[in-house]
Write a protein that holds these residues in place. Sequence first.
Motif, PDB file in Angstrom:
ATOM      1  N   THR A 131       0.812  -1.218   0.000  1.00 61.65           N
ATOM      2  CA  THR A 131       0.000   0.000   0.000  1.00 61.65           C
ATOM      3  C   THR A 131       0.849   1.273   0.000  1.00 61.65           C
ATOM      4  O   THR A 131       0.418   2.308  -0.510  1.00 61.65           O
ATOM      5  CB  THR A 131      -0.945   0.012   1.217  1.00 61.65           C
ATOM      6  N   ARG A 132       2.048   1.219   0.555  1.00 60.66           N
ATOM      7  CA  ARG A 132       2.891   2.415   0.598  1.00 60.66           C
ATOM      8  C   ARG A 132       3.428   2.783  -0.782  1.00 60.66           C
ATOM      9  O   ARG A 132       3.926   3.895  -0.982  1.00 60.66           O
ATOM     10  CB  ARG A 132       4.045   2.217   1.578  1.00 60.66           C
ATOM     11  N   LEU A 133       3.348   1.832  -1.724  1.00 63.63           N
ATOM     12  CA  LEU A 133       3.815   2.101  -3.087  1.00 63.63           C
ATOM     13  C   LEU A 133       2.652   2.310  -4.058  1.00 63.63           C
ATOM     14  O   LEU A 133       2.824   2.240  -5.272  1.00 63.63           O
ATOM     15  CB  LEU A 133       4.701   0.945  -3.582  1.00 63.63           C
ATOM     16  N   TYR A 134       1.471   2.545  -3.537  1.00 62.88           N
ATOM     17  CA  TYR A 134       0.325   2.870  -4.386  1.00 62.88           C
ATOM     18  C   TYR A 134       0.589   4.216  -5.080  1.00 62.88           C
ATOM     19  O   TYR A 134       1.164   5.110  -4.464  1.00 62.88           O
ATOM     20  CB  TYR A 134      -0.930   2.967  -3.510  1.00 62.88           C
ATOM     21  N   PRO A 135       0.282   4.399  -6.375  1.00 62.32           N
ATOM     22  CA  PRO A 135      -0.559   3.569  -7.233  1.00 62.32           C
ATOM     23  C   PRO A 135       0.186   2.503  -8.033  1.00 62.32           C
ATOM     24  O   PRO A 135      -0.434   1.770  -8.799  1.00 62.32           O
ATOM     25  CB  PRO A 135      -1.177   4.611  -8.176  1.00 62.32           C
ATOM     26  N   TYR A 136       1.537   2.409  -7.892  1.00 59.87           N
ATOM     27  CA  TYR A 136       2.254   1.365  -8.643  1.00 59.87           C
ATOM     28  C   TYR A 136       1.661  -0.016  -8.384  1.00 59.87           C
ATOM     29  O   TYR A 136       1.481  -0.822  -9.292  1.00 59.87           O
ATOM     30  CB  TYR A 136       3.730   1.342  -8.245  1.00 59.87           C
ATOM     31  N   THR A 137       1.377  -0.294  -7.103  1.00 60.83           N
ATOM     32  CA  THR A 137       0.926  -1.630  -6.747  1.00 60.83           C
ATOM     33  C   THR A 137      -0.541  -1.885  -7.088  1.00 60.83           C
ATOM     34  O   THR A 137      -1.037  -2.993  -6.883  1.00 60.83           O
ATOM     35  CB  THR A 137       1.159  -1.878  -5.242  1.00 60.83           C
ATOM     36  N   LYS A 138      -1.216  -0.884  -7.618  1.00 61.41           N
ATOM     37  CA  LYS A 138      -2.559  -1.142  -8.144  1.00 61.41           C
ATOM     38  C   LYS A 138      -2.449  -1.946  -9.428  1.00 61.41           C
ATOM     39  O   LYS A 138      -3.362  -2.698  -9.797  1.00 61.41           O
ATOM     40  CB  LYS A 138      -3.279   0.191  -8.408  1.00 61.41           C
ATOM     41  N   ILE A 139      -1.308  -1.800 -10.110  1.00 62.99           N
ATOM     42  CA  ILE A 139      -1.093  -2.496 -11.381  1.00 62.99           C
ATOM     43  C   ILE A 139      -0.194  -3.714 -11.208  1.00 62.99           C
ATOM     44  O   ILE A 139      -0.486  -4.798 -11.711  1.00 62.99           O
ATOM     45  CB  ILE A 139      -0.455  -1.534 -12.405  1.00 62.99           C
ATOM     46  N   LEU A 140       0.908  -3.535 -10.469  1.00 65.01           N
ATOM     47  CA  LEU A 140       1.890  -4.604 -10.270  1.00 65.01           C
ATOM     48  C   LEU A 140       2.004  -4.969  -8.799  1.00 65.01           C
ATOM     49  O   LEU A 140       1.933  -4.081  -7.944  1.00 65.01           O
ATOM     50  CB  LEU A 140       3.272  -4.173 -10.770  1.00 65.01           C
ATOM     51  N   PRO A 141       2.207  -6.248  -8.477  1.00 63.48           N
ATOM     52  CA  PRO A 141       2.535  -6.582  -7.091  1.00 63.48           C
ATOM     53  C   PRO A 141       3.917  -6.043  -6.776  1.00 63.48           C
ATOM     54  O   PRO A 141       4.769  -5.924  -7.665  1.00 63.48           O
ATOM     55  CB  PRO A 141       2.503  -8.111  -7.090  1.00 63.48           C
ATOM     56  N   LYS A 142       4.155  -5.723  -5.525  1.00 62.74           N
ATOM     57  CA  LYS A 142       5.426  -5.092  -5.143  1.00 62.74           C
ATOM     58  C   LYS A 142       6.656  -5.866  -5.611  1.00 62.74           C
ATOM     59  O   LYS A 142       7.626  -5.245  -6.079  1.00 62.74           O
ATOM     60  CB  LYS A 142       5.471  -4.869  -3.627  1.00 62.74           C
ATOM     61  N   PRO A 143       6.690  -7.204  -5.536  1.00 65.12           N
ATOM     62  CA  PRO A 143       7.900  -7.920  -5.970  1.00 65.12           C
ATOM     63  C   PRO A 143       8.268  -7.691  -7.429  1.00 65.12           C
ATOM     64  O   PRO A 143       9.428  -7.891  -7.812  1.00 65.12           O
ATOM     65  CB  PRO A 143       7.557  -9.390  -5.718  1.00 65.12           C
ATOM     66  N   LEU A 144       7.302  -7.279  -8.253  1.00 64.98           N
ATOM     67  CA  LEU A 144       7.563  -7.099  -9.683  1.00 64.98           C
ATOM     68  C   LEU A 144       7.773  -5.638 -10.086  1.00 64.98           C
ATOM     69  O   LEU A 144       7.951  -5.341 -11.271  1.00 64.98           O
ATOM     70  CB  LEU A 144       6.418  -7.693 -10.514  1.00 64.98           C
ATOM     71  N   ILE A 145       7.754  -4.730  -9.133  1.00 65.74           N
ATOM     72  CA  ILE A 145       8.018  -3.323  -9.468  1.00 65.74           C
ATOM     73  C   ILE A 145       9.465  -3.188  -9.917  1.00 65.74           C
ATOM     74  O   ILE A 145      10.385  -3.622  -9.224  1.00 65.74           O
ATOM     75  CB  ILE A 145       7.728  -2.413  -8.266  1.00 65.74           C
TER      76      ILE A 145
END
Length: 349
Positions: A131-145
């Motif tokens: 959640t702290r990396l939203y909105p990136y994690t709305k599209i990708l799970p954190k491990p794949l950022i």
Amino acid sequence: MLKVEELFIEPSITVLETLRKLDETGQRILFIAPQGKLQAVVTDGDIRKFFLRGGTPDQTVDKAANYHPLSLPVSERGQARRMLQDHCIDALPILDKRGHIADIVFAHGVDVDNRKRVDIPVVMMAGGLGTRLYPYTKILPKPLIPVGEQPIAELIMDRFRSFGCREFTMIVNYKRGMIKSYFNELEKDYQVHFADEEVFMGTGGGLCLLKDKIDSPFFFTNCDTLLDVDFGDLYAYHKSHGNLVTMVCAFKHYTVPYGVVELGEDGGIAAMREKPELDFLTNTGVYVVEPRVVQEMRDGEKIGFPDVIERYRRAGEKVGVYPISESSWMDMGQLEELEKMRRKLENQQ
């Protein structure tokens, strides 16, 4: 090009200032050398041992230094490679006839790899919402950022892989299909297994999914933390100290950007400090864990791994700390830190 003199320090500076100097130079060794004459060396390992003996960052570095360092005379410089390998050290001072440092031979400069190899499993907590990396994690799970050209989880695995680790398990939940697809299709010389977490169980609870699947010590890591450490040395430290869990902690220096006011009992001002500076150890989210911890996890329990550690600590079990410098830890848990990590990795290339 780093000059030899840039690695010289005074014995009267603090251990904290020495850590900052190590970070600034990018090397793992500094020299106490008045007028260039070698007296002692200080490595990150020396400082680690100093803290484990009960030392504090505000003490002078002469209390942590090694006053019996290895060195070579100029006439025997050709033996440097062999000595670096035999003693598993990162750097060797070359001395003239008067004992002054004429040069320093670094292991990486003569193609010597002194890292300890370690082939134990790696378990990665990769199921969170990020959640702290939203909105990136709305599209990708954190491990794949991506951080540069690779996802963060792959970068972490590459670090462990370079020390000999070949078996990885990812505890997955949020957008796990994407994570599995990426690693199943990736060309790699290591194995990646998956443990499906059906409900969020915290950073520690998911370990119960690995019961009867892990029978050796293992590295346990977040999916957003990159460490620049010798994992072989970390594992050797863990075993030599007989720890149930060893937590990797980084020294942090923080300046409070405000004036701090302390209240007295009568509501008046007891003290005022303008922008105080704080020094503390912080958990990096990377551990070495004995398999017994997995077997003793309570099925379905929602719990953070620090709470698991605290439970064992209160029960009198041996839990240790492996301290590292602030610059050896990169964390992308927040957007600002993600950008810092990207810039730092670019500068390392």
